[in-house]
Design a protein around this motif. Structure first.
Motif, short mmCIF file in Angstrom:
data_model
loop_
_atom_site.label_atom_id
_atom_site.label_comp_id
_atom_site.label_asym_id
_atom_site.label_seq_id
_atom_site.Cartn_x
_atom_site.Cartn_y
_atom_site.Cartn_z
N PRO A 220 0.80 -1.23 0.00
CA PRO A 220 0.00 0.00 0.00
C PRO A 220 0.84 1.28 0.00
CG PRO A 220 -0.16 -1.14 2.12
CD PRO A 220 0.49 -2.08 1.17
N VAL A 221 1.98 1.25 0.68
CA VAL A 221 2.85 2.43 0.69
C VAL A 221 3.45 2.66 -0.70
CG1 VAL A 221 5.02 3.39 1.57
CG2 VAL A 221 3.39 2.33 3.14
N ALA A 222 3.85 1.58 -1.37
CA ALA A 222 4.39 1.69 -2.72
C ALA A 222 3.34 2.25 -3.67
CB ALA A 222 4.88 0.32 -3.21
N LEU A 223 2.10 1.79 -3.53
CA LEU A 223 1.01 2.29 -4.36
C LEU A 223 0.77 3.77 -4.10
CD1 LEU A 223 -1.35 1.65 -6.31
CD2 LEU A 223 -2.74 1.11 -4.30
N LEU A 224 0.81 4.15 -2.85
CA LEU A 224 0.62 5.55 -2.47
C LEU A 224 1.70 6.43 -3.07
CD1 LEU A 224 -1.11 7.39 -0.46
CD2 LEU A 224 0.82 7.11 1.10
N MET A 225 2.96 6.01 -2.97
CA MET A 225 4.07 6.79 -3.49
C MET A 225 4.03 6.88 -5.01
SD MET A 225 5.40 7.82 -0.80
CE MET A 225 6.73 8.70 -1.57
N ALA A 226 3.66 5.80 -5.67
CA ALA A 226 3.55 5.81 -7.13
C ALA A 226 2.46 6.76 -7.59
CB ALA A 226 3.28 4.40 -7.65
N ALA A 227 1.34 6.78 -6.86
CA ALA A 227 0.25 7.70 -7.19
C ALA A 227 0.68 9.15 -6.98
CB ALA A 227 -0.99 7.38 -6.34
N MET A 228 1.42 9.42 -5.92
CA MET A 228 1.94 10.78 -5.68
C MET A 228 2.88 11.20 -6.81
SD MET A 228 2.88 11.16 -1.68
CE MET A 228 1.67 10.91 -0.38
N PHE A 229 3.77 10.30 -7.18
CA PHE A 229 4.72 10.61 -8.24
C PHE A 229 3.99 10.92 -9.55
CE2 PHE A 229 7.32 9.29 -11.86
CZ PHE A 229 8.45 10.06 -11.66
N SER A 230 3.00 10.12 -9.90
CA SER A 230 2.26 10.36 -11.13
C SER A 230 1.53 11.69 -11.08
CB SER A 230 1.27 9.21 -11.39
OG SER A 230 0.24 9.18 -10.41
N THR A 231 1.11 12.11 -9.91
CA THR A 231 0.45 13.41 -9.76
C THR A 231 1.42 14.54 -10.05
OG1 THR A 231 -1.04 12.49 -8.09
CG2 THR A 231 -0.85 14.88 -8.18
N SER A 232 2.67 14.38 -9.63
CA SER A 232 3.66 15.44 -9.84
C SER A 232 4.07 15.59 -11.29
CB SER A 232 4.90 15.18 -8.97
OG SER A 232 5.58 14.02 -9.38
N LEU A 233 3.83 14.58 -12.12
CA LEU A 233 4.23 14.65 -13.53
C LEU A 233 3.53 15.78 -14.26
CD1 LEU A 233 4.31 10.88 -14.57
CD2 LEU A 233 6.23 12.36 -13.96
N TYR A 234 2.29 16.04 -13.90
CA TYR A 234 1.55 17.10 -14.56
C TYR A 234 2.26 18.44 -14.45
CZ TYR A 234 -1.83 20.82 -15.20
OH TYR A 234 -2.44 21.98 -15.60
N PHE A 235 2.82 18.72 -13.30
CA PHE A 235 3.45 20.02 -13.06
C PHE A 235 4.75 20.16 -13.86
CE2 PHE A 235 0.81 19.07 -9.39
CZ PHE A 235 0.00 20.20 -9.38
N THR A 236 5.44 19.05 -14.10
CA THR A 236 6.64 19.12 -14.94
C THR A 236 6.26 19.53 -16.35
OG1 THR A 236 6.64 16.80 -15.68
CG2 THR A 236 7.66 17.28 -13.55
N PHE A 237 5.12 19.06 -16.83
CA PHE A 237 4.66 19.43 -18.18
C PHE A 237 4.14 20.86 -18.21
CE2 PHE A 237 1.07 19.86 -21.12
CZ PHE A 237 1.74 19.70 -22.33
N ARG A 238 3.34 21.21 -17.23
CA ARG A 238 2.72 22.55 -17.21
C ARG A 238 3.76 23.66 -17.26
NH1 ARG A 238 0.23 24.81 -11.75
NH2 ARG A 238 2.49 24.97 -11.43
N ASP A 239 4.86 23.48 -16.54
CA ASP A 239 5.87 24.53 -16.46
C ASP A 239 6.91 24.47 -17.56
OD1 ASP A 239 4.58 25.44 -14.21
OD2 ASP A 239 5.95 24.50 -12.79
N SER A 240 6.95 23.36 -18.30
CA SER A 240 7.97 23.20 -19.33
C SER A 240 7.52 23.67 -20.71
CB SER A 240 8.42 21.74 -19.42
OG SER A 240 9.06 21.33 -18.23
N PHE A 241 6.21 23.83 -20.89
CA PHE A 241 5.68 24.25 -22.18
C PHE A 241 4.65 25.35 -21.98
CE2 PHE A 241 7.07 19.89 -22.68
CZ PHE A 241 7.74 19.90 -23.90
N GLU A 242 4.46 26.16 -23.01
CA GLU A 242 3.41 27.16 -22.95
C GLU A 242 2.06 26.47 -22.96
OE1 GLU A 242 3.02 27.97 -27.78
OE2 GLU A 242 3.54 29.59 -26.39
N GLU A 243 1.04 27.17 -22.50
CA GLU A 243 -0.30 26.59 -22.44
C GLU A 243 -0.81 26.32 -23.84
OE1 GLU A 243 -2.97 28.92 -20.15
OE2 GLU A 243 -1.49 29.39 -18.62
N PRO A 244 -1.48 25.18 -24.06
CA PRO A 244 -2.08 24.91 -25.37
C PRO A 244 -3.23 25.87 -25.64
CG PRO A 244 -2.75 23.26 -23.77
CD PRO A 244 -1.70 24.10 -23.11
#
Length: 259
Positions: A220-244
């Motif tokens: 369950p902890v591994a699942l929790l951490m993986a879900a957190m990590f996947s949530t943070s991916l959005y912010f790497t994209f949002r700040d790396s490119f201009e808004e569509p």
């Protein structure tokens, strides 16, 4: 489409935003990640093509989890349908996402097929934890890194910017290299978070009941951490490119838009 250059410290900010957003809708985001993993596991059981299908789902699932993050940013509950956002943006972009998925599957299968040829250890389930397999796993990890860079932003570029699959791989790699400092700190910050969680689990297990409790908490902890990590991916994209400039789904806003 404009690529943004961000300060190195932004990598730590991405981790913080991912964790903060996750706790706005922890059950939903964890459940969506579990749903994706369950779907991938079932797909992998299909004879002959199962592994290929499971790997091909990764880009679309990554996009779906990013779309779920968009919804969670505003405190709303992301519904399961958000996972298939990649296939709800029109036939052309859905086809492009499928192409991207099979490119990802092909790249991964090439790596895991070639690496064992340079080692004398047979790759079997029984040998998975053998010390001799450490070299194989390390080689696979090293060769997977370029694949990760190529596909890091590719699903979002295909979906939100309408970039063709091959070009999306190029732009993903370029922005990762141009923001190498931020992505390096992003990875290091997540390693620190994982170490801290590992220590917490070990201490909790020691206080409660020892190794059996630790084993029970691990999944369950591994699942929790993986879900957190996947949530943070959005912010790497949002700040790396201009808004569509366009909105491609009915229930999720474009990056940067307030839900």
């Amino acid at each position: 489409m404009k690529l943004n250059i961000v300060p190195a410290r932004t990598g730590i900010t991405w981790v913080k935003l991912g964790i903060q957003t996750f706790f706005k809708q922890p059950l939903a985001l964890t459940g969506l990640f579990f749903l994706y993993m369950a779907a991938a596991t079932l797909a992998s059981m299909i004879p002959f093509l199962g592994v290929v299908i499971a790997l091909a789902l990764v880009p679309a699932a990554t996009l779906g989890l990013m779309a779920a993050t968009q919804v969670a940013i505003g405190g709303r509950f992301p519904m399961p349908a958000v996972l298939i956002s990649a296939f709800r943006a029109g036939r052309q972009r859905a086809r492009a996402m499928l192409v991207l998925g099979f490119l990802y599957a092909a790249a991964c299968l090439v790596v895991v097929s070639i690496v064992p040829l340079f080692f004398d250890v047979p790759v079997t389930a029984e040998n998975a934890l053998a010390p001799e397999m450490q070299g194989v796993m390390l080689a696979i990890l090293v060769l997977y890194m370029p694949i990760s860079v190529l596909f890091w932003h590719a699903p979002a570029l295909v979906h939100w910017h309408g970039v063709p699959p091959v070009k999306s791989l190029f732009f993903s790699a370029v922005v990762c290299f141009r923001n190498a400092g931020a992505y390096t700190l992003f990875g290091l910050a997540w390693m620190v978070v994982l170490v801290i969680m590992g220590v917490v689990v070990s201490l909790a297990a020691g206080l409660i009941g020892g190794p059996k409790v630790a084993a029970a908490l691990l999944m369950p902890v591994a699942l929790l951490m993986a879900a957190m990590f996947s949530t943070s991916l959005y912010f790497t994209f949002r700040d790396s490119f201009e808004e569509p400039l366009v909105i491609t789904t009915d229930d999720t806003p474009t990056p940067g838009e307030t839900p």
